[in-house]
Design a protein around this motif. Structure first.
Motif, mmCIF file in Angstrom:
data_model
loop_
_atom_site.group_PDB
_atom_site.id
_atom_site.type_symbol
_atom_site.label_atom_id
_atom_site.label_comp_id
_atom_site.label_asym_id
_atom_site.label_seq_id
_atom_site.Cartn_x
_atom_site.Cartn_y
_atom_site.Cartn_z
ATOM 1 N N LEU A 74 0.833 -0.986 -0.169
ATOM 2 C CA LEU A 74 0.090 0.038 -0.024
ATOM 3 C C LEU A 74 0.847 1.248 0.113
ATOM 4 C CD1 LEU A 74 -2.875 -0.999 2.539
ATOM 5 C CD2 LEU A 74 -2.913 -0.553 0.073
ATOM 6 N N ALA A 75 1.966 1.263 0.972
ATOM 7 C CA ALA A 75 2.858 2.486 1.034
ATOM 8 C C ALA A 75 3.606 2.582 -0.354
ATOM 9 C CB ALA A 75 3.605 2.350 2.162
ATOM 10 N N THR A 76 3.853 1.606 -1.099
ATOM 11 C CA THR A 76 4.807 1.622 -2.117
ATOM 12 C C THR A 76 4.014 2.216 -3.506
ATOM 13 O OG1 THR A 76 6.303 -0.067 -1.393
ATOM 14 C CG2 THR A 76 6.364 0.409 -3.742
ATOM 15 N N THR A 77 2.985 1.481 -3.446
ATOM 16 C CA THR A 77 1.987 2.068 -4.584
ATOM 17 C C THR A 77 1.404 3.216 -4.390
ATOM 18 O OG1 THR A 77 0.055 0.950 -3.752
ATOM 19 C CG2 THR A 77 1.245 -0.408 -5.261
ATOM 20 N N THR A 78 1.300 3.849 -3.316
ATOM 21 C CA THR A 78 0.591 5.218 -2.961
ATOM 22 C C THR A 78 1.753 6.285 -3.103
ATOM 23 O OG1 THR A 78 -0.931 4.477 -1.323
ATOM 24 C CG2 THR A 78 -0.460 6.751 -1.385
ATOM 25 N N GLU A 79 3.036 5.886 -2.850
ATOM 26 C CA GLU A 79 4.082 6.575 -3.005
ATOM 27 C C GLU A 79 4.569 6.984 -4.454
ATOM 28 O OE1 GLU A 79 6.432 5.942 1.294
ATOM 29 O OE2 GLU A 79 7.201 5.025 -0.510
ATOM 30 N N PHE A 95 -0.228 12.513 -0.355
ATOM 31 C CA PHE A 95 0.888 12.949 0.132
ATOM 32 C C PHE A 95 0.401 13.208 1.751
ATOM 33 C CE2 PHE A 95 3.174 13.617 -3.744
ATOM 34 C CZ PHE A 95 4.371 14.012 -3.357
ATOM 35 N N VAL A 96 -0.566 13.861 2.137
ATOM 36 C CA VAL A 96 -0.739 14.048 3.511
ATOM 37 C C VAL A 96 -1.049 12.868 4.228
ATOM 38 C CG1 VAL A 96 -2.703 15.201 4.918
ATOM 39 C CG2 VAL A 96 -1.634 16.309 3.104
ATOM 40 N N GLY A 97 -1.878 11.906 3.420
ATOM 41 C CA GLY A 97 -2.046 10.604 4.248
ATOM 42 C C GLY A 97 -0.804 9.892 4.367
ATOM 43 N N LEU A 98 0.008 9.693 3.429
ATOM 44 C CA LEU A 98 1.497 9.119 3.839
ATOM 45 C C LEU A 98 1.935 9.480 5.020
ATOM 46 C CD1 LEU A 98 2.396 8.636 0.029
ATOM 47 C CD2 LEU A 98 2.172 6.632 1.884
ATOM 48 N N MET A 99 2.245 10.915 4.904
ATOM 49 C CA MET A 99 2.959 11.715 5.982
ATOM 50 C C MET A 99 2.484 11.483 7.294
ATOM 51 S SD MET A 99 5.561 12.623 4.279
ATOM 52 C CE MET A 99 5.384 11.215 3.177
ATOM 53 N N ALA A 146 6.190 16.681 8.374
ATOM 54 C CA ALA A 146 5.217 17.960 8.338
ATOM 55 C C ALA A 146 5.411 18.764 7.244
ATOM 56 C CB ALA A 146 5.413 18.667 9.510
ATOM 57 N N VAL A 147 6.658 19.262 6.870
ATOM 58 C CA VAL A 147 6.832 19.968 5.689
ATOM 59 C C VAL A 147 6.461 19.346 4.369
ATOM 60 C CG1 VAL A 147 8.699 20.890 4.442
ATOM 61 C CG2 VAL A 147 8.806 21.166 6.737
ATOM 62 N N VAL A 148 6.839 17.932 4.211
ATOM 63 C CA VAL A 148 6.259 17.234 2.889
ATOM 64 C C VAL A 148 4.613 17.396 3.000
ATOM 65 C CG1 VAL A 148 6.142 15.316 1.779
ATOM 66 C CG2 VAL A 148 8.487 15.766 2.713
ATOM 67 N N GLY A 149 4.166 17.183 3.918
ATOM 68 C CA GLY A 149 2.503 16.986 4.075
ATOM 69 C C GLY A 149 2.027 18.377 3.593
ATOM 70 N N LEU A 150 2.437 19.449 4.447
ATOM 71 C CA LEU A 150 2.055 20.967 4.365
ATOM 72 C C LEU A 150 2.435 21.402 2.983
ATOM 73 C CD1 LEU A 150 2.596 22.064 7.834
ATOM 74 C CD2 LEU A 150 0.400 21.781 6.992
ATOM 75 N N THR A 151 3.615 21.075 2.410
ATOM 76 C CA THR A 151 3.817 21.661 0.903
ATOM 77 C C THR A 151 2.957 21.075 -0.153
ATOM 78 O OG1 THR A 151 6.229 21.854 1.746
ATOM 79 C CG2 THR A 151 5.703 21.839 -0.641
ATOM 80 N N GLY A 166 -7.906 9.368 5.959
ATOM 81 C CA GLY A 166 -7.321 7.994 5.106
ATOM 82 C C GLY A 166 -6.314 7.646 6.124
ATOM 83 N N ALA A 167 -5.411 8.568 6.695
ATOM 84 C CA ALA A 167 -4.467 8.191 7.601
ATOM 85 C C ALA A 167 -5.253 7.283 8.918
ATOM 86 C CB ALA A 167 -3.392 9.271 7.939
#
Length: 173
Positions: free
Chosen positions: A56-61, A81-85, A109-114, A152-153
């Protein structure tokens, strides 16, 4: 305002975020231990079954990373992105403070917010959304992508998180 400079800046952000996530996914597959090692790691942080979470993580990424690079379906991409982070923050970075060099949550946090910011601005003119005439961006879309990603997270964490518990103490005989 120079819109070509803004579009170029957004393109740089999209390719940086998307490329980083694609490389992260490829490392789960091709890195030391491969997908089996990734599955074992997911299980070690309490996400069971580990193999399912590795897939799941690999395909979502891969999907979110490639879509971000292409500038396609931006709110959905940002939600990924938000869910993964958020899952990473809760499972791997929680309780370790702010700084990533101490295992903290600053990076996620930076990745999700960006990614959420890109859902607000839109992917720019140099994107497949623009080519296809898709104009789903703005504050409501950014908030929506954050809510969908966080929801989702939460579903993943509630449904699949099984923290390892210490074995019951054996009575002394």
């Amino acid at each position: 305002m120079d819109t070509s400079a803004t579009d170029f800046g957004i393109l740089i952000v999209r390719v940086t975020l998307g490329g980083m996530l694609v490389i992260h996914a490829l490392n789960k597959i091709l890195g030391p231990g491969g997908l089996t090692g990734t599955a074992n790691w997911f299980a070690s942080i309490g996400l069971h079954p580990g193999r399912l979470h590795a897939y799941l993580a690999t395909t979502t990424e891969l999907g979110a990373g490639l879509l971000m690079c292409a500038g396609l379906l931006q709110p959905l991409t940002s939600a990924g992105f938000v869910g993964l982070m958020a899952v990473a923050a809760f499972t791997d970075h929680r309780g370790k403070g702010f700084f990533v060099f101490k295992g903290g949550w600053e990076y996620v946090a930076v990745v999700g917010l960006t990614a959420t910011a890109v859902a607000s601005t839109g992917p720019g003119r140099w994107s497949l959304d623009h080519v296809l005439g898709v104009a789903f961006h703005g504050i409501p879309w950014a908030i929506g992508s954050a809510v969908v990603g966080l929801t989702g997270a939460c579903v993943v964490i509630v449904a699949a998180r099984r923290p390892d518990r210490p074995a019951a103490e054996q009575p002394v005989t």
